[in-house]
Design a protein around this motif. Sequence first.
Motif, PDB file in Angstrom:
ATOM      1  N   ALA A   1       4.752   6.481  -8.504  1.00 42.22           N
ATOM      2  CA  ALA A   1       5.158   7.731  -7.852  1.00 42.22           C
ATOM      3  C   ALA A   1       3.962   8.410  -7.200  1.00 42.22           C
ATOM      4  O   ALA A   1       4.061   8.976  -6.101  1.00 42.22           O
ATOM      5  N   GLU A   2       2.816   8.307  -7.856  1.00 44.07           N
ATOM      6  CA  GLU A   2       1.608   8.937  -7.322  1.00 44.07           C
ATOM      7  C   GLU A   2       1.128   8.174  -6.074  1.00 44.07           C
ATOM      8  O   GLU A   2       0.650   8.787  -5.115  1.00 44.07           O
ATOM      9  N   ILE A   3       1.273   6.852  -6.107  1.00 49.96           N
ATOM     10  CA  ILE A   3       0.885   6.048  -4.930  1.00 49.96           C
ATOM     11  C   ILE A   3       1.735   6.426  -3.726  1.00 49.96           C
ATOM     12  O   ILE A   3       1.234   6.612  -2.615  1.00 49.96           O
ATOM     13  N   LYS A   4       3.039   6.556  -3.935  1.00 46.27           N
ATOM     14  CA  LYS A   4       3.933   6.940  -2.836  1.00 46.27           C
ATOM     15  C   LYS A   4       3.587   8.329  -2.309  1.00 46.27           C
ATOM     16  O   LYS A   4       3.723   8.612  -1.120  1.00 46.27           O
ATOM     17  N   LYS A   5       3.105   9.170  -3.216  1.00 47.29           N
ATOM     18  CA  LYS A   5       2.784  10.550  -2.833  1.00 47.29           C
ATOM     19  C   LYS A   5       1.551  10.608  -1.933  1.00 47.29           C
ATOM     20  O   LYS A   5       1.504  11.377  -0.968  1.00 47.29           O
ATOM     21  N   ILE A   6       0.540   9.754  -2.248  1.00 45.23           N
ATOM     22  CA  ILE A   6      -0.701   9.838  -1.483  1.00 45.23           C
ATOM     23  C   ILE A   6      -0.762   8.869  -0.316  1.00 45.23           C
ATOM     24  O   ILE A   6      -1.609   9.006   0.571  1.00 45.23           O
ATOM     25  N   ALA A   7       0.127   7.885  -0.302  1.00 43.51           N
ATOM     26  CA  ALA A   7       0.078   6.845   0.740  1.00 43.51           C
ATOM     27  C   ALA A   7       0.070   7.411   2.159  1.00 43.51           C
ATOM     28  O   ALA A   7      -0.682   6.923   3.020  1.00 43.51           O
ATOM     29  N   PRO A   8       0.873   8.437   2.462  1.00 40.69           N
ATOM     30  CA  PRO A   8       0.863   8.959   3.848  1.00 40.69           C
ATOM     31  C   PRO A   8      -0.485   9.530   4.280  1.00 40.69           C
ATOM     32  O   PRO A   8      -0.748   9.641   5.480  1.00 40.69           O
ATOM     33  N   GLN A   9      -1.342   9.874   3.333  1.00 39.05           N
ATOM     34  CA  GLN A   9      -2.635  10.444   3.701  1.00 39.05           C
ATOM     35  C   GLN A   9      -3.752   9.400   3.756  1.00 39.05           C
ATOM     36  O   GLN A   9      -4.876   9.686   4.176  1.00 39.05           O
TER      37      GLN A   9
ATOM     38  N   PHE B   1      -4.467  -0.194  10.366  1.00 41.80           N
ATOM     39  CA  PHE B   1      -3.148   0.354  10.060  1.00 41.80           C
ATOM     40  C   PHE B   1      -3.017   1.744  10.670  1.00 41.80           C
ATOM     41  O   PHE B   1      -3.979   2.516  10.701  1.00 41.80           O
ATOM     42  N   ARG B   2      -1.810   2.016  11.150  1.00 46.88           N
ATOM     43  CA  ARG B   2      -1.580   3.362  11.656  1.00 46.88           C
ATOM     44  C   ARG B   2      -1.539   4.342  10.481  1.00 46.88           C
ATOM     45  O   ARG B   2      -1.196   3.958   9.347  1.00 46.88           O
ATOM     46  N   PRO B   3      -1.861   5.636  10.742  1.00 48.33           N
ATOM     47  CA  PRO B   3      -1.821   6.637   9.667  1.00 48.33           C
ATOM     48  C   PRO B   3      -0.471   6.657   8.969  1.00 48.33           C
ATOM     49  O   PRO B   3       0.580   6.703   9.615  1.00 48.33           O
ATOM     50  N   GLY B   4      -0.503   6.594   7.658  1.00 50.99           N
ATOM     51  CA  GLY B   4       0.717   6.646   6.860  1.00 50.99           C
ATOM     52  C   GLY B   4       1.421   5.327   6.725  1.00 50.99           C
ATOM     53  O   GLY B   4       2.485   5.249   6.084  1.00 50.99           O
ATOM     54  N   LYS B   5       0.876   4.251   7.302  1.00 54.07           N
ATOM     55  CA  LYS B   5       1.545   2.948   7.268  1.00 54.07           C
ATOM     56  C   LYS B   5       0.818   1.917   6.402  1.00 54.07           C
ATOM     57  O   LYS B   5       1.113   0.730   6.450  1.00 54.07           O
ATOM     58  N   VAL B   6      -0.165   2.368   5.617  1.00 56.28           N
ATOM     59  CA  VAL B   6      -0.890   1.439   4.746  1.00 56.28           C
ATOM     60  C   VAL B   6       0.053   0.987   3.639  1.00 56.28           C
ATOM     61  O   VAL B   6       0.676   1.817   2.961  1.00 56.28           O
ATOM     62  N   PRO B   7       0.200  -0.322   3.401  1.00 53.49           N
ATOM     63  CA  PRO B   7       1.099  -0.821   2.360  1.00 53.49           C
ATOM     64  C   PRO B   7       0.717  -0.297   0.976  1.00 53.49           C
ATOM     65  O   PRO B   7      -0.463  -0.114   0.665  1.00 53.49           O
ATOM     66  N   ALA B   8       1.743  -0.076   0.140  1.00 49.91           N
ATOM     67  CA  ALA B   8       1.521   0.494  -1.187  1.00 49.91           C
ATOM     68  C   ALA B   8       0.612  -0.387  -2.038  1.00 49.91           C
ATOM     69  O   ALA B   8      -0.209   0.108  -2.822  1.00 49.91           O
ATOM     70  N   ASN B   9       0.733  -1.722  -1.875  1.00 50.10           N
ATOM     71  CA  ASN B   9      -0.099  -2.605  -2.701  1.00 50.10           C
ATOM     72  C   ASN B   9      -1.580  -2.465  -2.364  1.00 50.10           C
ATOM     73  O   ASN B   9      -2.455  -2.590  -3.213  1.00 50.10           O
ATOM     74  N   LEU B  10      -1.874  -2.191  -1.065  1.00 53.78           N
ATOM     75  CA  LEU B  10      -3.275  -1.979  -0.683  1.00 53.78           C
ATOM     76  C   LEU B  10      -3.784  -0.625  -1.182  1.00 53.78           C
ATOM     77  O   LEU B  10      -4.940  -0.487  -1.577  1.00 53.78           O
ATOM     78  N   VAL B  11      -2.903   0.378  -1.125  1.00 52.49           N
ATOM     79  CA  VAL B  11      -3.282   1.700  -1.651  1.00 52.49           C
ATOM     80  C   VAL B  11      -3.611   1.579  -3.133  1.00 52.49           C
ATOM     81  O   VAL B  11      -4.599   2.136  -3.617  1.00 52.49           O
ATOM     82  N   LYS B  12      -2.776   0.808  -3.845  1.00 55.94           N
ATOM     83  CA  LYS B  12      -3.010   0.643  -5.278  1.00 55.94           C
ATOM     84  C   LYS B  12      -4.303  -0.107  -5.534  1.00 55.94           C
ATOM     85  O   LYS B  12      -5.051   0.199  -6.464  1.00 55.94           O
ATOM     86  N   LYS B  13      -4.585  -1.104  -4.665  1.00 53.86           N
ATOM     87  CA  LYS B  13      -5.822  -1.872  -4.840  1.00 53.86           C
ATOM     88  C   LYS B  13      -7.051  -0.998  -4.624  1.00 53.86           C
ATOM     89  O   LYS B  13      -8.068  -1.130  -5.318  1.00 53.86           O
TER      90      LYS B  13
END
Length: 515
Positions: free
Chosen positions: A30-38, A44-56
């Motif tokens: 839930a926290e990853i989804k919350k911060i992913a747009p920033q 990657f375009r802003p807000g389009k970074v895949p969740a798995n990369l954000v988590k990594k």
Amino acid sequence: MQTQQTVNEGLKRGYTITITAAELAAKIEAEIKKIAPQVRMPGFRPGKVPANLVKKMHGEALHGQVVNDTIRESVDKLIRDEALRPAMQPEIGLNEDYEEGKDAAITVSLEVLPTIEAPAIDGLKLEKLVVPVTDEQVDEALGNIASQNKSYTDAPKTKKAADGDQLIIDFVGKLDGVEFEGGKAEDAALVLGSGTFIPGFEDQLVGVKAGQEKTITVTFPENYQAAHLAGKEATFDITVKAVKVEGETKIDEDFAKSLGLDSLDKLREIMKGQLEQQTAGLTRTAMKRALLDQLAAGHSFEVPGTMVEAEFAQIWQQLQQEAASEEDPAAALKQIEDEKDEYRSIAERRVRLGLLLSEIGQANGVEISQQEMSMLIQQAAMQYRPEDRERFVQYIQSEPMAAAQLRAPLYEDKVVDFLFDKAEVTEREVTVEELQAAIEAEDGAAPAPAPKKAAAKKKAPAKKEAAAEEAPAAEEEAKPAKKAAAKKAAPKADAAPAEDKPAKKAPAKKAAAKK
């Protein structure tokens, strides 16, 4: 999340809160989804970074944040659900073998505030010891003011200076014939025999006349505050510009006007008010002690050991500081060590009375207004350096426990005043000596069930009865910890004033010849 109680003994409580790995994983997602747009990442375009990369990229930091937030939320929920009233901050731990992907086991240990039966406040009887201010006391006080405002008049040119005379001098200090910094002054006023200047300085000026020049030799004390002068021999070239003798200071209308007042009657009125204010403080102390003694005698209940230990630590620190300043620190420290159990009993009494006063205050609607609290914070902030004051205010506003500690003495005084109004009070006129004796009388002031000491025994650095006088009332129950992390540090003050004594002012810098 599952909660299991592990300890329920007296005021002690213990719990284990289990948070499953699935719950934590869901919170992280839930926290990853919350911060992913920033999140910004090349390609990657802003807000389009895949969740798995954000988590990594941020997974480890997010995991730590989620665990800390979950611990805090779980402990807060536990306290609400179990209707707990923590006496102090709960001790919170996380199982040592915890790692991401496993269940988290949180241990919570705390003491709760005792349930106190409605305190009996009807039928309180107090004696108010009043010290009337006499005309003789006012005259004595005025005499002291006059002695501090001496006037001097020029003496004949042939007059040889004697002790008690005032000299107006210029001087230049030298080390090995070279003038040193801070050793020069012009038109300096010096009363011979006052001990204002270093030893030997004033003695060598006895017998000088106006217009005379003289060189004297002195040795600075070994403990002199200026290290480059300590223990050094120096010469001072002195020019005596005037010799003055003390004039008669009459306590009359002109004297009152010299102090900025309209008349002598106004000065006497002010002095009488000041003397009454001084004795009023002693009167209140005696009444408060009698009140606390009555409350202590009428109520007995278990108190949290953690609060007692915290209170004892404060008392013990003060005692050690005072003992260290005694002529024989080792003997003073040994004495308080021998009486350690008594001081611990005093700490227990203070905690019990604090809880009792808090209960009385809450039951009777005693409150501290927001305005009073704001003034209290601002007054406390003035103890700090200007650049630290705002940080102190922010600290108090963000830490409920710190705010409660700051608020407690004022709240206690308001409860005591409430009880004074409820009590049946009789007045009795006494002398200052009798009032002080009543305050210091051990049988009326020492609450601890310890035997009295022999009269010949050396007095401890701090009176036990003084330590017992104040009850550290907490206005309300301790708030649960907001974070599991380490406590935020408060800004440090230059010097914290002592509890019952005014803080000593730093001496103003003087010419090197002065003490």
